[in-house]
Design an enzyme around this catalytic site. Structure first.
Site, mmCIF file in Angstrom:
data_model
loop_
_atom_site.group_PDB
_atom_site.id
_atom_site.type_symbol
_atom_site.label_atom_id
_atom_site.label_comp_id
_atom_site.label_asym_id
_atom_site.label_seq_id
_atom_site.Cartn_x
_atom_site.Cartn_y
_atom_site.Cartn_z
ATOM 1 N N HIS A 64 0.841 -1.206 0.000
ATOM 2 C CA HIS A 64 0.000 0.000 0.000
ATOM 3 C C HIS A 64 0.872 1.251 0.000
ATOM 4 O O HIS A 64 0.714 2.131 0.848
ATOM 5 C CB HIS A 64 -0.895 0.010 1.239
ATOM 6 C CG HIS A 64 -1.957 -1.045 1.232
ATOM 7 N ND1 HIS A 64 -2.982 -1.060 0.323
ATOM 8 C CD2 HIS A 64 -2.145 -2.136 2.019
ATOM 9 C CE1 HIS A 64 -3.768 -2.109 0.546
ATOM 10 N NE2 HIS A 64 -3.276 -2.780 1.565
ATOM 11 N N ARG A 115 6.711 -6.401 3.040
ATOM 12 C CA ARG A 115 5.409 -6.927 2.595
ATOM 13 C C ARG A 115 5.295 -6.793 1.086
ATOM 14 O O ARG A 115 5.433 -5.713 0.515
ATOM 15 C CB ARG A 115 4.248 -6.192 3.258
ATOM 16 C CG ARG A 115 2.911 -6.680 2.675
ATOM 17 C CD ARG A 115 1.727 -6.387 3.557
ATOM 18 N NE ARG A 115 1.421 -4.983 3.660
ATOM 19 C CZ ARG A 115 0.433 -4.496 4.416
ATOM 20 N NH1 ARG A 115 -0.317 -5.317 5.138
ATOM 21 N NH2 ARG A 115 0.207 -3.204 4.469
ATOM 22 N N ASP A 144 15.594 -11.595 -3.226
ATOM 23 C CA ASP A 144 16.917 -11.364 -3.831
ATOM 24 C C ASP A 144 17.502 -10.006 -3.423
ATOM 25 O O ASP A 144 18.718 -9.817 -3.471
ATOM 26 C CB ASP A 144 16.843 -11.485 -5.362
ATOM 27 C CG ASP A 144 16.821 -12.947 -5.813
ATOM 28 O OD1 ASP A 144 17.119 -13.828 -4.975
ATOM 29 O OD2 ASP A 144 16.506 -13.206 -6.977
ATOM 30 N N GLN A 185 -0.261 -13.297 5.906
ATOM 31 C CA GLN A 185 -1.304 -12.466 6.517
ATOM 32 C C GLN A 185 -2.660 -13.146 6.455
ATOM 33 O O GLN A 185 -3.090 -13.642 5.396
ATOM 34 C CB GLN A 185 -1.370 -11.117 5.815
ATOM 35 C CG GLN A 185 -0.372 -10.139 6.404
ATOM 36 C CD GLN A 185 -0.779 -8.719 6.142
ATOM 37 O OE1 GLN A 185 -0.412 -8.161 5.119
ATOM 38 N NE2 GLN A 185 -1.553 -8.132 7.048
ATOM 39 N N GLU A 216 -6.291 -12.070 6.780
ATOM 40 C CA GLU A 216 -6.990 -10.778 6.795
ATOM 41 C C GLU A 216 -8.230 -10.804 5.913
ATOM 42 O O GLU A 216 -8.586 -9.786 5.314
ATOM 43 C CB GLU A 216 -6.035 -9.652 6.411
ATOM 44 C CG GLU A 216 -5.221 -9.892 5.150
ATOM 45 C CD GLU A 216 -4.333 -8.715 4.788
ATOM 46 O OE1 GLU A 216 -4.408 -7.657 5.412
ATOM 47 O OE2 GLU A 216 -3.565 -8.865 3.818
ATOM 48 N N ASP A 247 -8.243 -5.174 6.571
ATOM 49 C CA ASP A 247 -8.784 -5.945 5.449
ATOM 50 C C ASP A 247 -9.840 -6.942 5.927
ATOM 51 O O ASP A 247 -10.829 -7.181 5.231
ATOM 52 C CB ASP A 247 -7.658 -6.661 4.685
ATOM 53 C CG ASP A 247 -7.051 -5.763 3.634
ATOM 54 O OD1 ASP A 247 -7.819 -5.154 2.863
ATOM 55 O OD2 ASP A 247 -5.813 -5.630 3.591
HETATM 56 C C1 3PY Z 1 -4.699 -4.786 7.586
HETATM 57 O O1 3PY Z 1 -5.129 -4.426 8.687
HETATM 58 O O2 3PY Z 1 -5.410 -5.089 6.615
HETATM 59 C C2 3PY Z 1 -3.265 -4.884 7.397
HETATM 60 O O3 3PY Z 1 -2.831 -5.391 6.384
HETATM 61 C C3 3PY Z 1 -2.365 -4.363 8.468
HETATM 62 O O4 3PY Z 1 -1.053 -4.613 8.239
HETATM 63 MG MG MG Z 2 -4.187 -5.660 4.878
#
Ligand code: 3PY
Ligand code: MG
Length: 247
Positions: free
Chosen positions: A44, A68, A82, A144, A146, A172
């Site tokens: 982001h 990320r 890399d 993640q 989310e 998310d």
């Molecule tokens: C979220 O809260 O969606 C995130 O990816 C936080 O890092």
């Molecule tokens: Mg997120």
């Protein structure tokens, strides 16, 4: 020296912050401020591959830098690795199949199918043998959780080999439930609890993001060891407003 991944697996507290501003000067400030790790966000932000590598060059003298990825695509994962990241965070992993697929891209054969390059991570070739021998063991792969689909599939996801930690994205997750940004509603909190309980039951280190420093201690008491608190741009904005409030 204990690596980030060893500390992560031992569930030692690792408090970091998110960098999304595309400047190595920001990295120097954040990484030398005393955080245990830096969360470099390419998902982001305007941070591109070249800028990410400069961020690693500036930050890794002070603390481990975990990047990320913008997506699950192999092309991003291999470029991040890399460049020499200490670990990788992969967003929106919702199924065990997706988890297996992305982990495969992050591990050299025979464990996985990571493509072999000669870049910064391999000391531009001068450290190739050592890096290739140790990379699978040393680099943290963090997935993640989310999305409400990840909650439904969490019991299968935690069984996938090669996961070093799961990292909950409350924002998310709230969006996937039609409650965009409402991360403190009982409904969203309940899904976070389901993810957390599955992670604890599987013995996996658990991570989460919060914008609020006051939340860090309560989160640690709940069993989260990997915490990202705040975002550089928000920290700057808040400090700017506080400065003006003194006038
Ligand atoms: C979220 O809260 O969606 C995130 O990816 C936080 O890092
Ligand atoms: Mg997120």
């Amino acid at each position: 020296m204990t690596t980030f991944k060893q500390k992560l697996r031992q569930k030692l507290p690792l408090i970091g912050t998110i960098q999304e501003l595309p400047a190595a000067e920001v990295t120097e400030i954040l990484a030398s401020a005393g955080f245990d790790w830096l969360f470099v966000d390419m998902e982001h932000s305007a941070i591109d591959i070249s800028c990410m590598q400069h961020i690693l060059q500036a930050g890794q003298r002070h603390c481990p830098c975990i990047v990320r990825s913008p997506s699950h695509e192999e092309v991003w994962l291999k470029k991040i690795l890399d460049a020499g990241a200490d670990g990788i965070i992969i967003p929106l992993v919702n199924t065990a199949e997706e988890a297996k697929r992305v982990i495969r891209f992050c591990k050299y054969p025979p464990e996985g199918g990571r493509s072999i390059g000669i870049a910064r991570a391999q000391g531009y070739g001068m450290n190739f043998r050592e890096y290739v021998a140790e990379a699978n063991e040393k680099i943290a792969v963090i997935l993640q959780m989310e999305h409400i689909d990840a909650v439904k599939n969490i019991d299968a996801i935690v069984k996938v080999p090669g996961i070093d930690a799961l990292f909950i994205g409350p924002y998310d997750l709230s969006g996937s439930m039609g409650m965009t940004g409402q991360v403190n509603t009982p409904e969203v909190r309940r899904q976070i609890e389901i993810l957390g309980n599955a992670c604890i039951a599987a013995g996996l280190p658990m991570g989460i993001f919060t914008t609020d420093p006051a939340e860090v201690k309560p989160l640690m008491e709940k069993g989260y060891s990997l915490i990202a608190v705040g975002i550089d741009a928000m920290i700057l904005g808040k400090a700017a407003k506080e400065t003006l409030n003194f006038l």
